[in-house]
Design a protein around this motif. Structure first.
Motif, short mmCIF file in Angstrom:
data_model
loop_
_atom_site.label_atom_id
_atom_site.label_comp_id
_atom_site.label_asym_id
_atom_site.label_seq_id
_atom_site.Cartn_x
_atom_site.Cartn_y
_atom_site.Cartn_z
N GLN A 39 0.91 -0.84 0.10
CA GLN A 39 0.74 0.36 -0.06
C GLN A 39 1.01 0.93 -0.05
OE1 GLN A 39 -2.43 0.51 3.49
NE2 GLN A 39 -4.36 1.49 1.98
N PRO A 41 0.99 5.71 -0.14
CA PRO A 41 -0.09 7.07 0.88
C PRO A 41 -0.94 7.20 -0.20
CG PRO A 41 2.21 7.04 1.07
CD PRO A 41 1.97 5.72 0.18
N GLY A 42 -2.17 7.32 0.17
CA GLY A 42 -3.66 7.88 -0.06
C GLY A 42 -3.95 6.51 -1.19
N LYS A 43 -3.73 5.17 -1.59
CA LYS A 43 -4.05 4.63 -2.02
C LYS A 43 -4.57 3.53 -1.64
CE LYS A 43 -0.94 5.84 -5.50
NZ LYS A 43 -0.40 5.05 -7.08
N GLU A 44 -5.29 2.16 -1.85
CA GLU A 44 -5.97 1.12 -1.75
C GLU A 44 -4.94 0.25 -1.75
OE1 GLU A 44 -10.26 1.51 -3.46
OE2 GLU A 44 -9.47 -0.38 -3.79
N ARG A 45 -4.71 -0.61 -0.29
CA ARG A 45 -4.11 -2.41 -0.11
C ARG A 45 -4.13 -3.00 -1.24
NH1 ARG A 45 -3.17 -3.56 5.73
NH2 ARG A 45 -3.19 -2.00 5.60
N ASP A 92 6.43 1.00 -1.36
CA ASP A 92 5.21 0.52 -0.76
C ASP A 92 5.51 -0.06 0.77
OD1 ASP A 92 2.91 -0.50 -3.23
OD2 ASP A 92 3.17 1.43 -2.65
#
Length: 123
Positions: A39, A41-45, A92
């Motif tokens: 993941q 920052p600011g994104k989906e896992r 990530d």
């Protein structure tokens, strides 16, 4: 309850390798499907890789096929992710997780999660 602790992250140059480990405690993971996610920052896992409870079946995100290898040592209660030919886009936080079901590739299918380990790939 299963507690998961990831290790092995760090800073590496593009083309380099890292081996992530996920040590489990609390109970054996030998009956769990184990997965790795990542993941930003600011994104989906995002799903990365999964291995069946006996280790006989694996599945990977297309973009990591041929570069990453998931494995497990049930005697050591540990799961690994060998990452080769790393690219800057692999940067990530990487998480390991345990699922009761088979072929789990979605976040909601997993019951237990580690705290994550940062992987940074410089260009």
């Amino acid at each position: 309850q299963v507690q998961l602790v990831e290790s092995g992250g760090g800073l590496v140059q593009a083309g380099g390798s890292l081996r992530l480990s996920c040590a489990a405690s609390g109970r054996t993971i030998s009956t769990y499907t184990m997965g790795w996610f990542r993941q930003a920052p600011g994104k989906e896992r995002e799903f990365v890789a999964v291995i069946s409870w006996r280790g006989g079946s694996t599945y990977y995100l297309d973009s990591v096929k041929g570069r990453f290898t998931i494995s497990r040592d049930n005697a050591k209660n540990t799961v690994y992710l060998q990452m080769n030919s790393l690219k800057p886009e692999d940067t990530d936080v990487y998480y390991c997780a345990a699922a009761s079901g088979s072929r789990a590739k979605r976040v909601y299918e997993y019951d237990y999660w580690g705290q994550g380990t940062q992987v940074t790939v410089s260009s």
